[in-house]
Design a protein around this motif. Structure first.
Motif, PDB file in Angstrom:
ATOM      1  N   PHE A 151       0.864  -1.174   0.000  1.00  9.47           N
ATOM      2  CA  PHE A 151       0.000   0.000   0.000  1.00  9.47           C
ATOM      3  C   PHE A 151       0.905   1.229   0.000  1.00  9.47           C
ATOM      4  O   PHE A 151       1.680   1.447   0.923  1.00  9.47           O
ATOM      5  N   TYR A 152       0.805   2.034  -1.071  1.00  8.48           N
ATOM      6  CA  TYR A 152       1.578   3.253  -1.192  1.00  8.48           C
ATOM      7  C   TYR A 152       0.624   4.447  -1.089  1.00  8.48           C
ATOM      8  O   TYR A 152      -0.391   4.489  -1.770  1.00  8.48           O
ATOM      9  N   SER A 153       0.991   5.394  -0.250  1.00  7.08           N
ATOM     10  CA  SER A 153       0.153   6.569  -0.053  1.00  7.08           C
ATOM     11  C   SER A 153       0.969   7.821  -0.324  1.00  7.08           C
ATOM     12  O   SER A 153       1.850   8.199   0.449  1.00  7.08           O
ATOM     13  N   GLY A 154       0.692   8.445  -1.468  1.00 12.09           N
ATOM     14  CA  GLY A 154       1.316   9.707  -1.781  1.00 12.09           C
ATOM     15  C   GLY A 154       2.821   9.672  -1.803  1.00 12.09           C
ATOM     16  O   GLY A 154       3.455   8.727  -2.284  1.00 12.09           O
ATOM     17  N   LYS A 155       3.427  10.695  -1.251  1.00 12.07           N
ATOM     18  CA  LYS A 155       4.855  10.930  -1.354  1.00 12.07           C
ATOM     19  C   LYS A 155       5.695   9.942  -0.550  1.00 12.07           C
ATOM     20  O   LYS A 155       6.800   9.589  -0.957  1.00 12.07           O
ATOM     21  N   SER A 156       5.190   9.479   0.595  1.00 12.61           N
ATOM     22  CA  SER A 156       6.064   8.682   1.458  1.00 12.61           C
ATOM     23  C   SER A 156       5.387   7.565   2.243  1.00 12.61           C
ATOM     24  O   SER A 156       6.062   6.736   2.832  1.00 12.61           O
ATOM     25  N   GLY A 157       4.073   7.513   2.285  1.00  9.26           N
ATOM     26  CA  GLY A 157       3.410   6.494   3.091  1.00  9.26           C
ATOM     27  C   GLY A 157       3.499   5.108   2.481  1.00  9.26           C
ATOM     28  O   GLY A 157       3.248   4.921   1.287  1.00  9.26           O
ATOM     29  N   HIS A 158       3.875   4.128   3.275  1.00  6.82           N
ATOM     30  CA  HIS A 158       3.979   2.756   2.769  1.00  6.82           C
ATOM     31  C   HIS A 158       3.627   1.769   3.869  1.00  6.82           C
ATOM     32  O   HIS A 158       4.038   1.918   5.023  1.00  6.82           O
ATOM     33  N   GLU A 159       2.838   0.764   3.506  1.00  6.40           N
ATOM     34  CA  GLU A 159       2.525  -0.363   4.376  1.00  6.40           C
ATOM     35  C   GLU A 159       2.437  -1.618   3.529  1.00  6.40           C
ATOM     36  O   GLU A 159       2.234  -1.542   2.306  1.00  6.40           O
ATOM     37  N   THR A 160       2.589  -2.778   4.159  1.00  9.51           N
ATOM     38  CA  THR A 160       2.297  -4.039   3.497  1.00  9.51           C
ATOM     39  C   THR A 160       0.949  -4.537   4.000  1.00  9.51           C
ATOM     40  O   THR A 160       0.453  -4.093   5.048  1.00  9.51           O
ATOM     41  N   TRP A 161       0.339  -5.452   3.250  1.00  8.21           N
ATOM     42  CA  TRP A 161      -0.936  -6.000   3.701  1.00  8.21           C
ATOM     43  C   TRP A 161      -1.078  -7.446   3.264  1.00  8.21           C
ATOM     44  O   TRP A 161      -0.522  -7.874   2.257  1.00  8.21           O
ATOM     45  N   THR A 162      -1.787  -8.192   4.072  1.00  9.01           N
ATOM     46  CA  THR A 162      -2.125  -9.586   3.770  1.00  9.01           C
ATOM     47  C   THR A 162      -3.614  -9.762   3.992  1.00  9.01           C
ATOM     48  O   THR A 162      -4.233  -9.055   4.792  1.00  9.01           O
TER      49      THR A 162
END
Length: 436
Positions: free
Chosen positions: A242-253
């Motif tokens: 999951f990428y959010s805009g300029k810098s946000g990042h998470e993984t998901w399952t």
């Protein structure tokens, strides 16, 4: 949402600091990268009628979205397309060969110029971020799929309801529910979290992979996911980013689960022991005024307190529901107070942002400037509450002024049946309090 990236990470993409900070005062439109000195009107002319595919480039990823351009009264209007959602943008100005497209109620813009025939280049700019916030933007005219796909590949089905876990780069996790609707290679849906939903997502399935994106002016989201077994017909598990805009990042399952659900949004926070009423007095968005639940206007009425921010897309969804609802129901003895928490400590600037929201969204109920856009700051401004976990948060007061219910987050129209359940629960609560 609050900001849905769990309120922790969401703000990383919003303002490079979770939960949001003070707004910069640089609210003047910026020139597009490389803007020259061509004759005025050249920028607007670059926005020719038709459907365009825009792409934001950040974190080494492309976040695509579709938008339509049409002429209204001789002036261009841009309409963002996110699944079934249509967001009309009509504040468009031109200086030289640079065109600034203000992004609705949000303090942000697309600043663009022509880049050859039927192409645009420029930047997505957020003026209220703590630090300079620019994301490269390009667009090409012509309706295209959001994501390229290979026509001859086997297509897995991701249709249905999913039990999801998001994990931030800091290792923290939070639960979500994914709901997807697939038609061939096209897929729409969203993720619900305890602080709100990720709104309208759309994209494509390519073999055993799916990609979804959205851009509403405040959020630019990209979700990628993959079912690990390419021999499956129906996907049963997903892992992705999951990428959010300029810098946000998470993984998901995720695992397929038709019974997946979140904790009860009415039980996530409450009043501190011994407290029954909210005691506040905040300045109105109109100079010289103030708003308190103890004001005579609210005496003997059911009062709904909406904790919101003009920067918050989930708050926009709730306000789109509350504004017309209030006009239809205020005669029944019910009032709404919107408490705005903005990305600036400057009360005048905060009032201007909330007033713009009020005017664009036809909000007839009262709005106050309550503080800065931070959940901890919001809780301190309302010390009778245990906490504020999300923007929006909705608080129901009975005719005695006592708090009867606190609802965290808001499931917007992009969630389908969950939105209908949200509205039904809202109406049930108000009906019950009015009958008392």
């Amino acid at each position: 949402m609050s900001l849905p990236i769990s309120f922790r990470a969401a703000a990383a993409s919003f303002s490079l600091a979770l939960a949001l900070g003070a707004c910069q005062s640089n609210s003047k439109p910026e020139a597009a990268d490389g803007a020259g000195s061509a004759a005025a009107g050249a920028g607007a002319a670059a926005l020719s009628d038709g459907t365009w595919r825009g792409v934001l480039t950040a974190q080494g990823q492309e976040i695509p979205f579709l938008f339509d351009v049409a002429q209204t009264g001789g002036k261009p209007t841009v309409t963002l397309r996110n699944g079934e959602e249509r967001l009309t943008l009509d504040e468009i100005t031109t200086a030289g060969d640079s065109t600034t497209i203000r992004l609705g109620v949000f303090d942000a813009a697309l600043v663009v110029r022509a880049d050859g025939a039927d192409k645009l280049k420029g930047a997505w700019v957020k003026y209220d971020a703590k630090e300079p916030y620019r994301v490269t933007f390009r667009a090409t005219k012509g309706a295209e799929p959001l994501f390229p796909v290979m026509a001859d590949r086997k297509i897995l089905s991701f249709d249905g309801t999913w039990k999801v876990t998001f994990k931030g780069d800091d290792g923290e996790t939070y639960p979500a529910v994914g709901v997807f609707k697939q038609d061939g290679q096209n897929i729409t849906g969203t993720f619900l979290t305890s602080t709100g939903d990720y709104r309208y997502l759309a994209g494509q399935v390519d073999g055993n992979e799916l990609k979804l994106s959205t851009f509403d002016g405040s959020h630019g989201f990209l979700f990628t996911g993959k079912n690990p077994n390419e021999t499956d017909t129906n996907a049963t598990s997903i892992s992705g980013h999951f990428y959010s805009g300029k810098s946000g990042h998470e993984t998901w399952t995720a695992v397929k689960d038709p019974n997946a659900k979140l904790p009860d949004a009415n039980s996530l926070t409450g009043m501190k022991p011994g407290q029954k009423k909210l005691d506040f007095k905040f300045p109105s968005i109109y100079e010289g005024g103030s708003i308190s639940p103890a004001d005579p206007k609210y005496k003997g009425k059911v009062v709904i307190i909406q904790i919101l921010g003009s920067w918050c897309p989930n708050c926009m969804d709730e306000t789109n529901f509350l504004a017309p609802w209030y006009e239809k129901n205020k005669s029944r003895g019910v009032e709404i107070i919107g408490l705005g928490y903005e990305r600036t400590p400057d009360q005048t600037l905060a009032s201007q942002k909330l007033l713009k929201m009020k005017q664009r969204m036809n909000v007839g109920y009262d709005l106050a400037v309550a503080g800065i856009a931070d959940k901890d700051a919001a809780a301190k401004s309302l010390p009778q509450l245990q906490s504020v976990l999300a923007f929006p948060t909705t608080i129901f007061l009975d005719k005695k002024g006592e708090v009867r219910k606190i609802h965290t987050g808001f499931s917007g129209p992009g969630t389908g049946k969950y939105y209908q359940e949200e509205i039904a629960d809202f109406n049930k609560t108000v009906d019950m309090l009015l009958k008392e």
